[in-house]
Design a protein around this motif. Structure first.
Motif, PDB file in Angstrom:
ATOM      1  N   MET A 215      -7.084  30.261 -17.567  1.00 33.75           N
ATOM      2  CA  MET A 215      -5.748  30.565 -18.035  1.00 33.75           C
ATOM      3  C   MET A 215      -4.771  30.552 -16.862  1.00 33.75           C
ATOM      4  O   MET A 215      -4.173  29.552 -16.571  1.00 33.75           O
ATOM      5  CB  MET A 215      -5.756  31.902 -18.759  1.00 33.75           C
ATOM      6  N   PHE A 216      -4.640  31.678 -16.181  1.00 31.46           N
ATOM      7  CA  PHE A 216      -3.724  31.765 -15.052  1.00 31.46           C
ATOM      8  C   PHE A 216      -4.514  31.962 -13.771  1.00 31.46           C
ATOM      9  O   PHE A 216      -5.501  32.671 -13.753  1.00 31.46           O
ATOM     10  CB  PHE A 216      -2.805  32.995 -15.175  1.00 31.46           C
ATOM     11  N   SER A 217      -4.077  31.376 -12.705  1.00 35.26           N
ATOM     12  CA  SER A 217      -4.611  31.708 -11.389  1.00 35.26           C
ATOM     13  C   SER A 217      -3.452  32.271 -10.578  1.00 35.26           C
ATOM     14  O   SER A 217      -2.293  32.051 -10.902  1.00 35.26           O
ATOM     15  CB  SER A 217      -5.201  30.483 -10.692  1.00 35.26           C
ATOM     16  N   GLN A 218      -3.772  32.998  -9.526  1.00 31.90           N
ATOM     17  CA  GLN A 218      -2.726  33.586  -8.693  1.00 31.90           C
ATOM     18  C   GLN A 218      -1.777  32.501  -8.187  1.00 31.90           C
ATOM     19  O   GLN A 218      -0.578  32.686  -8.208  1.00 31.90           O
ATOM     20  CB  GLN A 218      -3.332  34.342  -7.521  1.00 31.90           C
ATOM     21  N   GLN A 219      -2.324  31.394  -7.706  1.00 29.63           N
ATOM     22  CA  GLN A 219      -1.477  30.342  -7.161  1.00 29.63           C
ATOM     23  C   GLN A 219      -0.611  29.723  -8.247  1.00 29.63           C
ATOM     24  O   GLN A 219       0.565  29.454  -8.038  1.00 29.63           O
ATOM     25  CB  GLN A 219      -2.317  29.263  -6.472  1.00 29.63           C
ATOM     26  N   LYS A 220      -1.188  29.505  -9.417  1.00 29.22           N
ATOM     27  CA  LYS A 220      -0.406  28.915 -10.495  1.00 29.22           C
ATOM     28  C   LYS A 220       0.675  29.875 -10.982  1.00 29.22           C
ATOM     29  O   LYS A 220       1.765  29.449 -11.338  1.00 29.22           O
ATOM     30  CB  LYS A 220      -1.320  28.504 -11.647  1.00 29.22           C
ATOM     31  N   ILE A 221       0.383  31.176 -10.988  1.00 33.80           N
ATOM     32  CA  ILE A 221       1.385  32.164 -11.363  1.00 33.80           C
ATOM     33  C   ILE A 221       2.538  32.115 -10.365  1.00 33.80           C
ATOM     34  O   ILE A 221       3.699  32.081 -10.747  1.00 33.80           O
ATOM     35  CB  ILE A 221       0.778  33.583 -11.427  1.00 33.80           C
TER      36      ILE A 221
ATOM     37  N   ASN B  64       8.055  30.481  -9.053  1.00 30.08           N
ATOM     38  CA  ASN B  64       9.019  29.769  -8.202  1.00 30.08           C
ATOM     39  C   ASN B  64       9.855  28.787  -9.006  1.00 30.08           C
ATOM     40  O   ASN B  64      11.075  28.687  -8.810  1.00 30.08           O
ATOM     41  CB  ASN B  64       8.295  29.043  -7.066  1.00 30.08           C
ATOM     42  N   ILE B  65       9.219  28.075  -9.906  1.00 29.80           N
ATOM     43  CA  ILE B  65       9.950  27.126 -10.759  1.00 29.80           C
ATOM     44  C   ILE B  65      10.949  27.874 -11.644  1.00 29.80           C
ATOM     45  O   ILE B  65      12.095  27.447 -11.807  1.00 29.80           O
ATOM     46  CB  ILE B  65       8.969  26.287 -11.612  1.00 29.80           C
ATOM     47  N   LEU B  66      10.512  28.999 -12.201  1.00 30.50           N
ATOM     48  CA  LEU B  66      11.416  29.792 -13.034  1.00 30.50           C
ATOM     49  C   LEU B  66      12.650  30.229 -12.251  1.00 30.50           C
ATOM     50  O   LEU B  66      13.775  30.142 -12.740  1.00 30.50           O
ATOM     51  CB  LEU B  66      10.712  31.035 -13.584  1.00 30.50           C
ATOM     52  N   PHE B  67      12.438  30.714 -11.024  1.00 32.39           N
ATOM     53  CA  PHE B  67      13.566  31.162 -10.215  1.00 32.39           C
ATOM     54  C   PHE B  67      14.519  30.009  -9.902  1.00 32.39           C
ATOM     55  O   PHE B  67      15.730  30.204  -9.838  1.00 32.39           O
ATOM     56  CB  PHE B  67      13.099  31.827  -8.929  1.00 32.39           C
ATOM     57  N   GLU B  68      13.984  28.824  -9.702  1.00 28.94           N
ATOM     58  CA  GLU B  68      14.831  27.657  -9.461  1.00 28.94           C
ATOM     59  C   GLU B  68      15.657  27.313 -10.696  1.00 28.94           C
ATOM     60  O   GLU B  68      16.837  27.007 -10.608  1.00 28.94           O
ATOM     61  CB  GLU B  68      13.983  26.455  -9.071  1.00 28.94           C
ATOM     62  N   LYS B  69      15.015  27.356 -11.851  1.00 27.14           N
ATOM     63  CA  LYS B  69      15.662  26.929 -13.088  1.00 27.14           C
ATOM     64  C   LYS B  69      16.575  27.998 -13.689  1.00 27.14           C
ATOM     65  O   LYS B  69      17.554  27.673 -14.338  1.00 27.14           O
ATOM     66  CB  LYS B  69      14.614  26.525 -14.132  1.00 27.14           C
ATOM     67  N   ILE B  70      16.248  29.266 -13.469  1.00 28.55           N
ATOM     68  CA  ILE B  70      16.993  30.331 -14.127  1.00 28.55           C
ATOM     69  C   ILE B  70      18.428  30.414 -13.602  1.00 28.55           C
ATOM     70  O   ILE B  70      19.306  30.950 -14.264  1.00 28.55           O
ATOM     71  CB  ILE B  70      16.256  31.680 -14.024  1.00 28.55           C
ATOM     72  N   ASN B  71      18.675  29.847 -12.427  1.00 27.55           N
ATOM     73  CA  ASN B  71      20.042  29.811 -11.911  1.00 27.55           C
ATOM     74  C   ASN B  71      20.915  28.881 -12.740  1.00 27.55           C
ATOM     75  O   ASN B  71      22.132  28.960 -12.692  1.00 27.55           O
ATOM     76  CB  ASN B  71      20.045  29.379 -10.443  1.00 27.55           C
TER      77      ASN B  71
END
Length: 52
Positions: free
Chosen positions: A1-7, A12-19
């Motif tokens: 499901m999730f790995s630490q690196q993938k999380i 990081n992608i969310l922070f880029e896009k949420i702007n």
């Protein structure tokens, strides 16, 4: 499901896009953190040790 690196990568992608002023990214972020929040500390640690 999730790995630490993938999380971390996904966050990081969310922070880029949420702007961006698009509401969809906020909805995605809420869903993402809701799913992560359901994992116990032990599950997160285990996934980090196993890489996924």
């Amino acid at each position: 499901m999730f790995s630490q690196q993938k999380i971390s990568d996904a966050e990081n992608i969310l922070f880029e896009k949420i702007n961006n002023d698009e509401l969809i990214y906020l909805k995605i972020a809420i869903d993402f953190y809701s799913r992560i929040n359901k994992l116990s500390d032990a599950e997160l640690w285990y996934r980090g040790q196993k890489g996924g």
